[in-house]
Design a protein around this motif. Structure first.
Motif, mmCIF file in Angstrom:
data_model
loop_
_atom_site.group_PDB
_atom_site.id
_atom_site.type_symbol
_atom_site.label_atom_id
_atom_site.label_comp_id
_atom_site.label_asym_id
_atom_site.label_seq_id
_atom_site.Cartn_x
_atom_site.Cartn_y
_atom_site.Cartn_z
ATOM 1 N N PRO A 1 10.827 21.530 -5.373
ATOM 2 C CA PRO A 1 10.150 20.414 -6.037
ATOM 3 C C PRO A 1 9.708 20.819 -7.436
ATOM 4 O O PRO A 1 9.431 21.998 -7.706
ATOM 5 C CB PRO A 1 8.952 20.140 -5.126
ATOM 6 N N VAL A 2 9.636 19.852 -8.324
ATOM 7 C CA VAL A 2 9.240 20.085 -9.714
ATOM 8 C C VAL A 2 7.958 19.322 -9.986
ATOM 9 O O VAL A 2 7.850 18.138 -9.665
ATOM 10 C CB VAL A 2 10.342 19.638 -10.685
ATOM 11 N N LEU B 1 7.560 12.473 -18.633
ATOM 12 C CA LEU B 1 7.438 12.134 -17.213
ATOM 13 C C LEU B 1 8.581 11.227 -16.778
ATOM 14 O O LEU B 1 9.167 11.408 -15.696
ATOM 15 C CB LEU B 1 6.094 11.459 -16.932
ATOM 16 N N ARG B 2 8.905 10.256 -17.601
ATOM 17 C CA ARG B 2 9.992 9.332 -17.254
ATOM 18 C C ARG B 2 11.315 10.067 -17.139
ATOM 19 O O ARG B 2 12.100 9.814 -16.218
ATOM 20 C CB ARG B 2 10.099 8.207 -18.284
ATOM 21 N N ALA B 3 11.575 10.977 -18.071
ATOM 22 C CA ALA B 3 12.833 11.717 -18.034
ATOM 23 C C ALA B 3 12.884 12.635 -16.813
ATOM 24 O O ALA B 3 13.928 12.759 -16.166
ATOM 25 C CB ALA B 3 13.001 12.522 -19.314
ATOM 26 N N THR B 4 11.775 13.280 -16.485
ATOM 27 C CA THR B 4 11.749 14.170 -15.329
ATOM 28 C C THR B 4 11.963 13.385 -14.043
ATOM 29 O O THR B 4 12.696 13.819 -13.140
ATOM 30 C CB THR B 4 10.418 14.927 -15.263
ATOM 31 N N ALA B 5 11.327 12.221 -13.937
ATOM 32 C CA ALA B 5 11.513 11.380 -12.759
ATOM 33 C C ALA B 5 12.967 10.951 -12.627
ATOM 34 O O ALA B 5 13.543 10.967 -11.524
ATOM 35 C CB ALA B 5 10.592 10.172 -12.835
ATOM 36 N N ALA B 6 13.577 10.551 -13.736
ATOM 37 C CA ALA B 6 14.982 10.140 -13.710
ATOM 38 C C ALA B 6 15.880 11.302 -13.302
ATOM 39 O O ALA B 6 16.818 11.131 -12.508
ATOM 40 C CB ALA B 6 15.399 9.604 -15.074
ATOM 41 N N ALA B 7 15.588 12.493 -13.821
ATOM 42 C CA ALA B 7 16.377 13.671 -13.462
ATOM 43 C C ALA B 7 16.246 13.973 -11.972
ATOM 44 O O ALA B 7 17.228 14.332 -11.305
ATOM 45 C CB ALA B 7 15.920 14.873 -14.285
ATOM 46 N N ARG C 1 15.675 11.833 -9.583
ATOM 47 C CA ARG C 1 16.477 10.850 -8.849
ATOM 48 C C ARG C 1 17.960 11.200 -8.906
ATOM 49 O O ARG C 1 18.665 11.154 -7.896
ATOM 50 C CB ARG C 1 16.239 9.456 -9.432
ATOM 51 N N LEU C 2 18.443 11.569 -10.083
ATOM 52 C CA LEU C 2 19.856 11.846 -10.246
ATOM 53 C C LEU C 2 20.295 13.108 -9.516
ATOM 54 O O LEU C 2 21.417 13.195 -9.011
ATOM 55 C CB LEU C 2 20.191 11.980 -11.733
ATOM 56 N N LEU C 3 19.398 14.110 -9.449
ATOM 57 C CA LEU C 3 19.745 15.403 -8.866
ATOM 58 C C LEU C 3 19.245 15.574 -7.446
ATOM 59 O O LEU C 3 19.492 16.605 -6.821
ATOM 60 C CB LEU C 3 19.183 16.526 -9.745
ATOM 61 N N GLY C 4 18.510 14.575 -6.940
ATOM 62 C CA GLY C 4 17.983 14.694 -5.593
ATOM 63 C C GLY C 4 16.837 15.676 -5.477
ATOM 64 O O GLY C 4 16.631 16.289 -4.420
ATOM 65 N N LEU C 5 16.051 15.839 -6.544
ATOM 66 C CA LEU C 5 14.909 16.752 -6.550
ATOM 67 C C LEU C 5 13.618 15.972 -6.362
ATOM 68 O O LEU C 5 13.441 14.884 -6.924
ATOM 69 C CB LEU C 5 14.822 17.510 -7.881
ATOM 70 N N GLU C 6 12.701 16.532 -5.590
ATOM 71 C CA GLU C 6 11.368 15.955 -5.479
ATOM 72 C C GLU C 6 10.603 16.235 -6.766
ATOM 73 O O GLU C 6 10.608 17.362 -7.265
ATOM 74 C CB GLU C 6 10.631 16.553 -4.293
ATOM 75 N N THR C 7 9.955 15.230 -7.320
ATOM 76 C CA THR C 7 9.184 15.414 -8.548
ATOM 77 C C THR C 7 7.762 14.905 -8.363
ATOM 78 O O THR C 7 7.525 13.921 -7.669
ATOM 79 C CB THR C 7 9.837 14.670 -9.736
ATOM 80 N N ALA D 1 5.333 2.954 -13.734
ATOM 81 C CA ALA D 1 6.037 2.202 -12.696
ATOM 82 C C ALA D 1 7.491 2.661 -12.593
ATOM 83 O O ALA D 1 8.050 2.771 -11.491
ATOM 84 C CB ALA D 1 5.971 0.706 -12.987
ATOM 85 N N ARG D 2 8.116 2.970 -13.738
ATOM 86 C CA ARG D 2 9.482 3.473 -13.734
ATOM 87 C C ARG D 2 9.536 4.861 -13.088
ATOM 88 O O ARG D 2 10.472 5.171 -12.331
ATOM 89 C CB ARG D 2 10.019 3.540 -15.164
ATOM 90 N N CYS D 3 8.544 5.696 -13.373
ATOM 91 C CA CYS D 3 8.476 7.012 -12.736
ATOM 92 C C CYS D 3 8.411 6.871 -11.220
ATOM 93 O O CYS D 3 9.136 7.547 -10.481
ATOM 94 C CB CYS D 3 7.245 7.784 -13.225
ATOM 95 N N ALA D 4 7.530 5.991 -10.761
ATOM 96 C CA ALA D 4 7.381 5.784 -9.317
ATOM 97 C C ALA D 4 8.660 5.228 -8.709
ATOM 98 O O ALA D 4 9.073 5.632 -7.610
ATOM 99 C CB ALA D 4 6.201 4.860 -9.051
ATOM 100 N N ALA D 5 9.311 4.306 -9.407
ATOM 101 C CA ALA D 5 10.555 3.736 -8.898
ATOM 102 C C ALA D 5 11.649 4.787 -8.778
ATOM 103 O O ALA D 5 12.525 4.689 -7.904
ATOM 104 C CB ALA D 5 11.016 2.600 -9.815
ATOM 105 N N ASP D 6 11.595 5.807 -9.632
ATOM 106 C CA ASP D 6 12.566 6.900 -9.575
ATOM 107 C C ASP D 6 12.167 7.966 -8.567
ATOM 108 O O ASP D 6 12.834 9.009 -8.471
ATOM 109 C CB ASP D 6 12.746 7.521 -10.961
ATOM 110 N N GLY D 7 11.083 7.738 -7.838
ATOM 111 C CA GLY D 7 10.708 8.648 -6.765
ATOM 112 C C GLY D 7 9.656 9.672 -7.114
ATOM 113 O O GLY D 7 9.320 10.515 -6.272
#
Length: 288
Positions: A52-53, A64-70, A72-78, A97-103
């Motif tokens: 996890p990151v 934060l938005r970029a890390t959340a997107a990464a 989601r794309l890489l299957g990493l917990e953030t 909200a976008r961060c949360a939507a990306d997990g």
């Protein structure tokens, strides 16, 4: 990753002073991890090795938005540690909200603790409170030695292609790497988007930790932050809209607009000799 394009633009406001402007389109690197976020995050996420990151940012943090997107794309917990208290009953702003939507799991903390997050005891307490004791820690803005090495490639892509390369600065990591990658006779210019005048020391410290000392010819121009991070002015908004109309480029307001506006002001002040080729690094684009 292929180098991002460098494109000349015709702008008489620069041209009348003998300055040629080019745009280094780092916003085109990746559809979700744009510009310096890609360059700084890729080596840091590789170091996480699937763990996890956890990272840090304000309520409107592009990092934060970029890390959340990464994640989601890489299957990493953030996990994102957010500066400031969550307002009970209030919806998240669009960025969070976008961060949360990306997990991304969000953990809010008071500003006093956030300021001390680099202290080992405070960091350990934040990790425990966020339930992320075993997570790989990425600093605010992603700026560390790994990120600086990642951004050095930006300077290498611009060797011999501009006299001055300008970049907006939040934590100094992109400037530290950019300057190290440029060639002889080239200069790197950082435009801080936060007030406080601390970035010269931060950038020098990042280069010290990464390379063992100062690298490249770089300097900072303060006074273009519009009052601090996340703040804009009607004048900046008007400038950004005009630049978009002139050049067909969506201009992100918190970093890119401040840099471009600063470059025009500096050009009009005579900061760049006639004949200067000035490259502006477009580090991001407006989020929807």
């Amino acid at each position: 990753m292929l180098p991002s394009p460098l494109r000349d633009v015709e702008d008489e406001r620069f041209g009348r002073h003998g300055v040629r402007l080019a745009l280094k389109r780092d916003d085109l690197i990746h559809p979700h991890l744009v510009g310096n976020k890609w360059r700084k995050l890729v080596p840091n996420l590789a170091a996480a090795a699937g763990r996890p990151v956890i990272t840090f940012g304000g309520a409107y943090s592009n990092h934060l938005r970029a890390t959340a997107a990464a994640g989601r794309l890489l299957g990493l917990e953030t996990v994102g540690v957010v500066r400031g208290q969550e307002l009970a009953g209030r919806p998240l702003n669009p960025s969070l909200a976008r961060c949360a939507a990306d997990g991304m799991r969000l953990h809010f903390t008071d500003r006093a603790a956030y300021r001390r997050k680099a202290e080992p005891e405070t960091l350990a307490a934040l990790l425990r409170a966020a339930g992320a004791e075993d997570a790989h820690v990425v600093p605010e803005g992603g700026s560390n030695a790994r990120a600086v090495h990642g951004c050095r490639a930006l300077g290498e892509e611009l060797r011999g292609r501009a006299d001055v390369v300008a970049v907006p600065c939040g934590t100094g990591g992109t400037l530290a790497g950019l300057a190290a990658g440029l060639g002889p006779g080239q200069r790197a210019l950082g435009i801080p988007v936060l007030k406080g005048g601390f970035l010269a020391a931060e950038t020098a410290a990042l280069q010290e930790r990464t390379f063992g000392g100062r690298r490249g010819d770089w300097w900072l121009e303060d006074g273009f932050h519009c009052g601090g991070y996340g703040r804009t002015t009607p004048a900046l908004e008007a400038f950004a809209q005009d630049f978009e109309e002139r050049h067909g480029l969506p201009v992100e307001r918190l970093y890119v607009a401040k840099m471009l506006s600063a470059l025009l002001v500096l050009t009009e002040r005579g900061a760049f000799p006639p004949g200067t080729r000035l490259a502006a690094v477009i580090t991001g684009r407006p989020f929807p």
